[in-house]
Write an enzyme that holds these catalytic residues in place. Sequence first.
Site, PDB file in Angstrom:
ATOM      1  N   LYS A 108       7.393  15.402  29.106  1.00 30.94           N
ATOM      2  CA  LYS A 108       8.054  14.311  29.819  1.00 30.94           C
ATOM      3  C   LYS A 108       8.227  14.691  31.289  1.00 30.94           C
ATOM      4  CE  LYS A 108      12.381  13.046  30.763  1.00 30.94           C
ATOM      5  NZ  LYS A 108      12.189  12.213  31.952  1.00 30.94           N
ATOM      6  N   GLU A 154      14.364  26.945  33.421  1.00 31.04           N
ATOM      7  CA  GLU A 154      14.265  27.244  34.857  1.00 31.04           C
ATOM      8  C   GLU A 154      15.207  26.272  35.554  1.00 31.04           C
ATOM      9  OE1 GLU A 154      12.612  29.681  36.074  1.00 31.04           O
ATOM     10  OE2 GLU A 154      11.433  30.214  34.314  1.00 31.04           O
ATOM     11  N   CYS A 186      13.477  24.363  44.574  1.00 30.68           N
ATOM     12  CA  CYS A 186      14.520  25.210  43.986  1.00 30.68           C
ATOM     13  C   CYS A 186      14.566  26.576  44.659  1.00 30.68           C
ATOM     14  CB  CYS A 186      14.278  25.367  42.491  1.00 30.68           C
ATOM     15  SG  CYS A 186      12.594  25.901  42.133  1.00 30.68           S
ATOM     16  N   GLU A 213      24.818  23.750  44.481  1.00 23.13           N
ATOM     17  CA  GLU A 213      23.467  23.390  44.904  1.00 23.13           C
ATOM     18  C   GLU A 213      23.470  21.991  45.521  1.00 23.13           C
ATOM     19  OE1 GLU A 213      20.508  22.494  41.854  1.00 23.13           O
ATOM     20  OE2 GLU A 213      19.067  23.757  42.909  1.00 23.13           O
TER      21      GLU A 213
HETATM   22  P1  NDP Z   1      17.471  17.118  35.944  1.00 28.03           P
HETATM   23  O1  NDP Z   1      18.077  18.241  35.217  1.00 28.03           O
HETATM   24  O2  NDP Z   1      18.298  15.927  36.230  1.00 28.03           O
HETATM   25  O3  NDP Z   1      16.167  16.581  35.214  1.00 28.03           O
HETATM   26  C1  NDP Z   1      15.066  17.403  34.866  1.00 28.03           C
HETATM   27  C2  NDP Z   1      14.299  16.731  33.739  1.00 28.03           C
HETATM   28  O4  NDP Z   1      15.111  16.699  32.571  1.00 28.03           O
HETATM   29  C3  NDP Z   1      13.926  15.293  34.029  1.00 28.03           C
HETATM   30  O5  NDP Z   1      12.685  15.000  33.458  1.00 28.03           O
HETATM   31  C4  NDP Z   1      15.040  14.553  33.353  1.00 28.03           C
HETATM   32  O6  NDP Z   1      14.742  13.217  33.065  1.00 28.03           O
HETATM   33  C5  NDP Z   1      15.215  15.372  32.095  1.00 28.03           C
HETATM   34  N1  NDP Z   1      16.490  15.192  31.424  1.00 28.03           N
HETATM   35  C6  NDP Z   1      17.643  14.689  31.909  1.00 28.03           C
HETATM   36  N2  NDP Z   1      18.589  14.662  30.935  1.00 28.03           N
HETATM   37  C7  NDP Z   1      18.022  15.176  29.824  1.00 28.03           C
HETATM   38  C8  NDP Z   1      18.490  15.410  28.491  1.00 28.03           C
HETATM   39  N3  NDP Z   1      19.721  15.100  28.113  1.00 28.03           N
HETATM   40  N4  NDP Z   1      17.640  15.962  27.595  1.00 28.03           N
HETATM   41  C9  NDP Z   1      16.380  16.282  27.956  1.00 28.03           C
HETATM   42  N5  NDP Z   1      15.874  16.048  29.199  1.00 28.03           N
HETATM   43  C10 NDP Z   1      16.683  15.515  30.124  1.00 28.03           C
HETATM   44  O7  NDP Z   1      16.898  17.765  37.292  1.00 28.03           O
HETATM   45  P2  NDP Z   1      16.233  16.993  38.512  1.00 28.03           P
HETATM   46  O8  NDP Z   1      15.059  16.195  38.032  1.00 28.03           O
HETATM   47  O9  NDP Z   1      17.308  16.323  39.280  1.00 28.03           O
HETATM   48  O10 NDP Z   1      15.633  18.218  39.351  1.00 28.03           O
HETATM   49  C11 NDP Z   1      16.353  18.942  40.264  1.00 28.03           C
HETATM   50  C12 NDP Z   1      16.873  20.235  39.677  1.00 28.03           C
HETATM   51  O11 NDP Z   1      15.794  21.018  39.190  1.00 28.03           O
HETATM   52  C13 NDP Z   1      17.562  21.104  40.700  1.00 28.03           C
HETATM   53  O12 NDP Z   1      18.750  21.614  40.160  1.00 28.03           O
HETATM   54  C14 NDP Z   1      16.570  22.227  40.947  1.00 28.03           C
HETATM   55  O13 NDP Z   1      17.146  23.427  41.378  1.00 28.03           O
HETATM   56  C15 NDP Z   1      15.960  22.376  39.612  1.00 28.03           C
HETATM   57  N6  NDP Z   1      14.662  23.025  39.726  1.00 28.03           N
HETATM   58  C16 NDP Z   1      14.533  24.302  39.249  1.00 28.03           C
HETATM   59  C17 NDP Z   1      13.330  24.981  39.395  1.00 28.03           C
HETATM   60  C18 NDP Z   1      13.152  26.373  38.860  1.00 28.03           C
HETATM   61  O14 NDP Z   1      11.999  26.787  38.736  1.00 28.03           O
HETATM   62  N7  NDP Z   1      14.182  27.100  38.519  1.00 28.03           N
HETATM   63  C19 NDP Z   1      12.190  24.355  40.068  1.00 28.03           C
HETATM   64  C20 NDP Z   1      12.452  23.015  40.518  1.00 28.03           C
HETATM   65  C21 NDP Z   1      13.648  22.381  40.340  1.00 28.03           C
HETATM   66  P3  NDP Z   1      15.266  12.076  34.099  1.00 28.03           P
HETATM   67  O15 NDP Z   1      14.430  12.225  35.293  1.00 28.03           O
HETATM   68  O16 NDP Z   1      15.049  10.826  33.367  1.00 28.03           O
HETATM   69  O17 NDP Z   1      16.705  12.366  34.338  1.00 28.03           O
END
Ligand code: NDP
Length: 481
Positions: free
Chosen positions: A173, A248, A282, A384
């Site tokens: 997803k 991550e 990130c 963050e």
């Molecule tokens: P989210 O945690 O909001 O979402 C990440 C993914 O998880 C999306 O596809 C989201 O769908 C999905 N999701 C949301 N809720 C659920 C749930 N209950 N169960 C399963 N999946 C779910 O993060 P963001 O998309 O806002 O991304 C930003 C964040 O990602 C920042 O905190 C950043 O630091 C982190 N990040 C970390 C990296 C690393 O390598 N450590 C690299 C890049 C980013 P939907 O979009 O529909 O909410």
Amino acid sequence: MQKIKNYINGELKESISLQYIDNIDPSRGKVYSFIPDSDERDVELAVAAAKAAFPEWSLTPKEKRSKIILKIAALIEENLEALAQAESIDNGKTLALAKTVDIPRAASNFHFYGTAILHYAAHAHSMEDTAINYTLRQPVGVAGCISPWNLPLYLFTWKIAPALAAGNCVVAKPSEVTPMTAYLLSELCIKAGLPKGVLNIVHGYGHKVGNAIVAHKDVPLISFTGGTKTGAHIAGVAAPMFKKLSLELGGKNPNIIFADCDYEKMLSTTIHSSFSNQGQICLCGSRIFIERPIYEKFKNDFVERTKKLEVGNPFDEKSKVGAVVSKPHMEKILTYVDLAKQEGGTVLCGGKRATITGEFSEGYYLEPTIIEGLAYDCRTNQEEIFGPVVTIMPFDKEEEVLMYANSTIYGLASSVWTQDITKAHRIAQNIHAGIVWINCWLLRDLRTPFGGVKSSGVGREGGFEAFDFFTEPKNVCIKIK
Ligand code: NDP
């Protein structure tokens, strides 16, 4: 307007609900396509397809799997221009960044894992003349891969490529905020001849599709990149089901600058590590610590260079800063600027929405922002923000800056600028982070372990570490006497 489709069992399909979510182009602030609003019924179909495809795919010789994966890499390269355009429209990032970083890296992910699998080997342990043990590394089954919006195709493929190469089938997803390149990837997978059901992509909200993948009893392995709060929720669902988990998560990375650094290199790299992709990487260094003798000089030069960064139309080569990903995200970032002021910070530049005229006037643009005068432990310096906002702080002693750097709940990446090699090693040893860049930033060798400590995550991606995650080790012990 274009309607994105799910990719299930080798076919492009509408969601069962037949409902759609608006897909917004953040550079113009306008709906430009529709995303399937899928739910657990679509996930059920995807998991069933992946399960059915698993026996054959897992037994397909790795040389054959490799060929298909390398074909996908080649197709991404052939379609670089179209994919970069799509990524830029979907996410707001500059086209230049999508062309030079996001899409080439997505191709590299497939290329790297398509070749790495040919070299992956397991161990054998001899018990002298009594027995011999060998380790079988077998694919796990259906892998659930969930990725965020900031580097859409780059991070999506960073999970999918090793999962498929290792012989798993995947239900994935992408973020519903940036689904377009994942959709285009499904078209390329069909062209590459990926057998049906091996990769399934279900679009929609995290709380529906993401949750259904994580909670599904036939998905024994979850690889997630996203926010720390979401990661904690996912761990709460997956851990009692004893799933393999790779998380991550967020970061609040320190950029430590010593007075003896190569100043010009440091300054130009710090501009990138602060504001690339509008600070929505990130790995961006959002807390900048500067040794006091060069603090004032750095502050003046950094502010002057930052003010020159052109903000606006992501498709114009002159633009260095594009739009942030969405209106709610823009508002969240601005709330943090207000918080910084309440906490006693001084905004040295930026701090507000950028005014853009013409076609892009409704887009979500923020001026790159530098704030000083904050304590290391205030909320602005602990939470963050994930936008084009950095803080600068002076320090006097090495122990002091290490304490500042290590003071957050996060531990993803860090940068250290010094010409003193001994000091650099000392800091690298003592910093709480999964990655330490010395005199550089975002320099990546895909063989290295990638991931964070503390609330920045659990497990490592990259290199053979990803294969260790996407396979289950089995000890076989043979008595020889
Ligand atoms: P989210 O945690 O909001 O979402 C990440 C993914 O998880 C999306 O596809 C989201 O769908 C999905 N999701 C949301 N809720 C659920 C749930 N209950 N169960 C399963 N999946 C779910 O993060 P963001 O998309 O806002 O991304 C930003 C964040 O990602 C920042 O905190 C950043 O630091 C982190 N990040 C970390 C990296 C690393 O390598 N450590 C690299 C890049 C980013 P939907 O979009 O529909 O909410």
